[in-house]
Write a protein that holds these residues in place. Structure first.
Motif, PDB file in Angstrom:
ATOM      1  N   VAL A   1       1.023  -1.043  -0.099  1.00 56.37           N
ATOM      2  CA  VAL A   1       0.316  -0.199  -0.158  1.00 56.37           C
ATOM      3  C   VAL A   1       1.002   1.153   0.170  1.00 56.37           C
ATOM      4  N   MET A   2       0.164   2.172  -0.338  1.00 52.66           N
ATOM      5  CA  MET A   2       1.075   3.767  -0.308  1.00 52.66           C
ATOM      6  C   MET A   2       0.893   4.230   0.700  1.00 52.66           C
ATOM      7  N   MET A   3       1.856   4.935   1.132  1.00 55.26           N
ATOM      8  CA  MET A   3       1.936   5.155   3.047  1.00 55.26           C
ATOM      9  C   MET A   3       1.532   6.460   2.783  1.00 55.26           C
ATOM     10  N   ASN A   4       0.771   7.069   2.383  1.00 56.91           N
ATOM     11  CA  ASN A   4       0.300   8.162   2.039  1.00 56.91           C
ATOM     12  C   ASN A   4      -1.221   9.058   3.305  1.00 56.91           C
ATOM     13  N   ASP A   5      -1.552   8.063   3.817  1.00 62.16           N
ATOM     14  CA  ASP A   5      -2.511   7.796   5.002  1.00 62.16           C
ATOM     15  C   ASP A   5      -2.426   8.913   6.175  1.00 62.16           C
ATOM     16  N   PRO A   6      -2.855   9.545   6.620  1.00 69.78           N
ATOM     17  CA  PRO A   6      -2.153   9.988   8.303  1.00 69.78           C
ATOM     18  C   PRO A   6      -2.263   8.847   9.185  1.00 69.78           C
ATOM     19  N   ALA A   7      -3.344   8.054   9.292  1.00 70.64           N
ATOM     20  CA  ALA A   7      -3.650   6.918   9.824  1.00 70.64           C
ATOM     21  C   ALA A   7      -2.065   6.005  10.339  1.00 70.64           C
ATOM     22  N   TYR A   8      -0.690   6.183   9.350  1.00 70.18           N
ATOM     23  CA  TYR A   8       0.089   5.653   9.359  1.00 70.18           C
ATOM     24  C   TYR A   8       1.772   6.386   9.972  1.00 70.18           C
TER      25      TYR A   8
ATOM     26  N   ALA B   1       3.933  20.414  -3.485  1.00 71.94           N
ATOM     27  CA  ALA B   1       3.687  20.339  -4.896  1.00 71.94           C
ATOM     28  C   ALA B   1       2.731  18.598  -5.091  1.00 71.94           C
ATOM     29  N   LYS B   2       3.601  18.508  -4.813  1.00 74.06           N
ATOM     30  CA  LYS B   2       2.272  16.682  -5.102  1.00 74.06           C
ATOM     31  C   LYS B   2       1.285  16.890  -4.199  1.00 74.06           C
ATOM     32  N   ASP B   3       0.301  15.792  -4.050  1.00 75.14           N
ATOM     33  CA  ASP B   3      -1.132  16.102  -3.239  1.00 75.14           C
ATOM     34  C   ASP B   3      -0.923  15.046  -2.075  1.00 75.14           C
ATOM     35  N   LYS B   4      -0.174  13.935  -2.727  1.00 73.44           N
ATOM     36  CA  LYS B   4      -0.178  12.921  -2.397  1.00 73.44           C
ATOM     37  C   LYS B   4       1.070  13.422  -0.817  1.00 73.44           C
ATOM     38  N   LEU B   5       1.888  14.241   0.105  1.00 73.14           N
ATOM     39  CA  LEU B   5       2.109  14.790   1.145  1.00 73.14           C
ATOM     40  C   LEU B   5       1.019  16.438   1.588  1.00 73.14           C
TER      41      LEU B   5
ATOM     42  N   ASN C   1      -4.399  23.310  11.774  1.00 78.74           N
ATOM     43  CA  ASN C   1      -5.473  24.664  12.296  1.00 78.74           C
ATOM     44  C   ASN C   1      -4.914  25.433  11.086  1.00 78.74           C
ATOM     45  N   GLY C   2      -5.103  25.162   9.501  1.00 75.28           N
ATOM     46  CA  GLY C   2      -4.160  26.590   8.852  1.00 75.28           C
ATOM     47  C   GLY C   2      -4.512  26.376   7.545  1.00 75.28           C
ATOM     48  N   ILE C   3      -3.801  26.867   6.696  1.00 73.67           N
ATOM     49  CA  ILE C   3      -3.927  26.870   5.569  1.00 73.67           C
ATOM     50  C   ILE C   3      -2.356  25.410   4.297  1.00 73.67           C
ATOM     51  N   CYS C   4      -3.345  24.949   3.641  1.00 72.95           N
ATOM     52  CA  CYS C   4      -2.402  23.303   3.746  1.00 72.95           C
ATOM     53  C   CYS C   4      -3.189  23.263   2.037  1.00 72.95           C
ATOM     54  N   PHE C   5      -2.570  23.078   1.202  1.00 73.96           N
ATOM     55  CA  PHE C   5      -2.933  22.867   0.227  1.00 73.96           C
ATOM     56  C   PHE C   5      -1.976  22.742  -1.347  1.00 73.96           C
ATOM     57  N   SER C   6      -2.142  21.196  -2.284  1.00 79.08           N
ATOM     58  CA  SER C   6      -0.848  21.301  -3.174  1.00 79.08           C
ATOM     59  C   SER C   6      -0.862  22.220  -4.402  1.00 79.08           C
ATOM     60  N   SER C   7       0.333  21.890  -5.103  1.00 85.67           N
ATOM     61  CA  SER C   7      -0.111  22.425  -6.490  1.00 85.67           C
ATOM     62  C   SER C   7      -1.157  21.806  -7.507  1.00 85.67           C
TER      63      SER C   7
ATOM     64  N   VAL D   1       9.932  -8.460  -1.976  1.00 84.12           N
ATOM     65  CA  VAL D   1      10.656  -7.510  -2.330  1.00 84.12           C
ATOM     66  C   VAL D   1       9.810  -5.660  -2.888  1.00 84.12           C
ATOM     67  N   ILE D   2       9.964  -5.257  -1.997  1.00 82.45           N
ATOM     68  CA  ILE D   2       9.514  -3.763  -1.859  1.00 82.45           C
ATOM     69  C   ILE D   2      10.138  -3.111  -2.234  1.00 82.45           C
ATOM     70  N   LEU D   3       9.761  -1.951  -2.529  1.00 78.11           N
ATOM     71  CA  LEU D   3      10.953  -1.328  -2.939  1.00 78.11           C
ATOM     72  C   LEU D   3       9.526   0.361  -2.579  1.00 78.11           C
ATOM     73  N   PRO D   4      10.232   0.842  -1.727  1.00 76.18           N
ATOM     74  CA  PRO D   4       9.664   2.259  -0.877  1.00 76.18           C
ATOM     75  C   PRO D   4      10.098   3.713  -1.773  1.00 76.18           C
ATOM     76  N   ILE D   5      10.756   3.988  -3.264  1.00 80.56           N
ATOM     77  CA  ILE D   5      10.144   5.101  -3.833  1.00 80.56           C
ATOM     78  C   ILE D   5       9.140   4.973  -4.122  1.00 80.56           C
ATOM     79  N   THR D   6       8.048   3.384  -4.290  1.00 79.49           N
ATOM     80  CA  THR D   6       7.574   3.711  -4.851  1.00 79.49           C
ATOM     81  C   THR D   6       6.309   4.814  -4.298  1.00 79.49           C
ATOM     82  N   ASP D   7       5.403   5.540  -5.578  1.00 78.22           N
ATOM     83  CA  ASP D   7       4.375   6.229  -5.912  1.00 78.22           C
ATOM     84  C   ASP D   7       3.633   6.781  -6.455  1.00 78.22           C
ATOM     85  N   PRO D   8       2.322   7.215  -6.806  1.00 74.32           N
ATOM     86  CA  PRO D   8       1.917   7.485  -7.954  1.00 74.32           C
ATOM     87  C   PRO D   8       2.322   7.937  -9.330  1.00 74.32           C
TER      88      PRO D   8
END
Length: 417
Positions: free
Chosen positions: A102-109, A131-135, A144-150, A285-292
């Motif tokens: 799975v991707m590790m983008n969920d704040p639950a992690y 830049a990317k919405d994944k983060l 509590n503030g402003i938070c958005f992605s390009s 084998v897991i490659l942690p670099i993997t993202d969308p």
């Protein structure tokens, strides 16, 4: 009651900012990029910072990937504490306990709070632009503030992002995700936020699209840092304290003669050695670099983790992998987690780190390299660990640290500038 003057987050104390403070994470940056652009005369403000600012060499988190390092920077602690040890991992609890990649983008992690959220709770005005919405959701967790992605700047809402018209604010269209403009939007947004709002603490995080394609000193790289230079100067003119670091460096990972990637396909090797693949209960084998966003790196990096079946002799297999040309180190779970400060329950039985010019893959058939329009440059290993820490003000009272970590940057910016 008077507002607090300091906060404690994950065992570290931070003074609340007394003037606008901007932390910039330049994805894939290293000193070579900054120095080359400065020497070429295209980045005079960066040249000024390198000569007259406070400059430190630092270590990023290994694996030297985006998610672990950005989260270390905003929490002030390593992945062993905050839990984010890659962009991607094997979660044994997923899929009803059967386990899944799975991707590790969920704040639950996420296992620790951020300095950003704590500062906002203490009354500071906080903004995050990535830049990317994944983060975005990880960086803005409980903040509590402003938070958005390009990437999704055209989809912001006041309820979700703390702002209702990011495009109108910045005056730029939504950039292509595979472009230098995605990072420029981050800088432009940061400047406009400083110009139009009271901002106490801001975190800006770019993408390494340019660094994957362009080596230090090349035309494309210098153009990127020239762009960045102007926005940083403007932030300085607006009175901001600026701290700049990177999540990781970047290196050539290809044959200098042919331009072909130097890849060790670990899954193919293990399937052959063990006589069975993942589906038959073999190694995984897991490659942690993997993202969308794999077009510019093909999901090839210099760090891998391996989950092994119980009937496999770990020491013998470890030695066999370590003997392969292009492998820097192979560690068992306990050794790797102690050395790199990683959470043991989210790391495989073995950790493999390749040499500076080599990347690790799963199976050759699983990597689409058609998007590599230039010879591969990538990251993930120990060889990409050295990163810059630059500040536009002199620092005081940093105790006994010949070398910093990139996740010391908030401590320096808030406590020692």
């Amino acid at each position: 009651m008077n507002p607090p003057v300091s906060i404690e987050v994950n065992g570290r104390h931070y003074r609340l900012p007394q003037q606008p403070t901007v932390i910039v994470c330049v994805d894939g940056c290293q000193f070579d990029y900054l120095e080359a652009a400065a020497a070429a005369g295209v980045a005079p403000y960066l040249k000024h910072l390198l000569a007259d600012g406070a400059v430190f060499q630092g270590d990023c988190v290994v694996p030297s990937f985006t998610n672990p390092n950005n989260l270390s920077i905003v929490t002030g602690v390593p992945p062993a504490v905050h839990g984010i040890c890659g962009n991607y991992f094997f979660d044994p609890s997923a899929d009803g306990g059967r386990g899944a990649e799975v991707m590790m983008n969920d704040p639950a992690y996420l296992r620790a709070g951020t300095v950003l959220a704590a500062a906002a709770d203490a009354g500071a005005s906080v903004a995050v632009v990535t830049a990317k919405d994944k983060l975005r959701k990880l960086l803005g967790h409980r903040m509590n503030g402003i938070c958005f992605s390009s990437e999704l700047a055209d989809q912001v809402t006041l309820a979700e992002n703390g702002i209702d018209d990011a495009l109108g604010l910045v005056g730029m269209p939504v950039p292509d995700v595979y472009s230098a403009a995605l990072s420029e939007f981050v800088f432009a947004a940061g400047v406009r936020l400083l110009e139009t709002r009271r901002i106490d603490l801001m975190y800006l995080s770019t993408t390494d699209y340019v660094q994957h394609k362009c080596a230090p000193g090349t035309q494309g790289a210098n153009a990127f840092y020239a762009m960045m230079d102007g926005y940083l100067r403007r932030m300085d003119e607006l009175g901001a304290v600026i701290g700049l670091t990177a999540d990781h460096g970047m290196n050539d990972k290809h044959d200098s003669k042919t331009g072909r990637p130097n890849v060790i396909y670990l899954q193919d090797l293990l399937d052959d050695w063990l006589g069975k693949g993942v589906e038959a209960g073999g190694a995984r084998v897991i490659l942690p670099i993997t993202d969308p966003y794999v077009v510019h790196h093909g999901a090839l990096g210099s760090f891998a983790t391996i989950h092994l079946p119980h009937d496999v002799g770990r020491d013998a297999l470890r030695q066999r992998i370590a003997a392969l040309p292009g492998i820097e180190v192979v560690l068992n779970n306990a050794e790797a987690c102690a050395r790199f400060e990683l959470p043991p329950d989210r790391v495989g039985d073995l950790v493999v780190v390749s040499a500076q010019s080599v990347v690790l893959g799963t199976s050759a058939s699983r990597h689409d390299l058609t998007g590599l329009t230039v010879p591969l440059r990538s990251h993930g290993g120990i060889s990409e660990q050295t990163v810059p820490l630059l500040f536009n003000r002199k620092t005081e009272g940093i105790p006994g640290k010949a070398r910093l970590r990139n996740f010391d940057i908030l401590d320096v910016a808030l406590n020692h500038v």
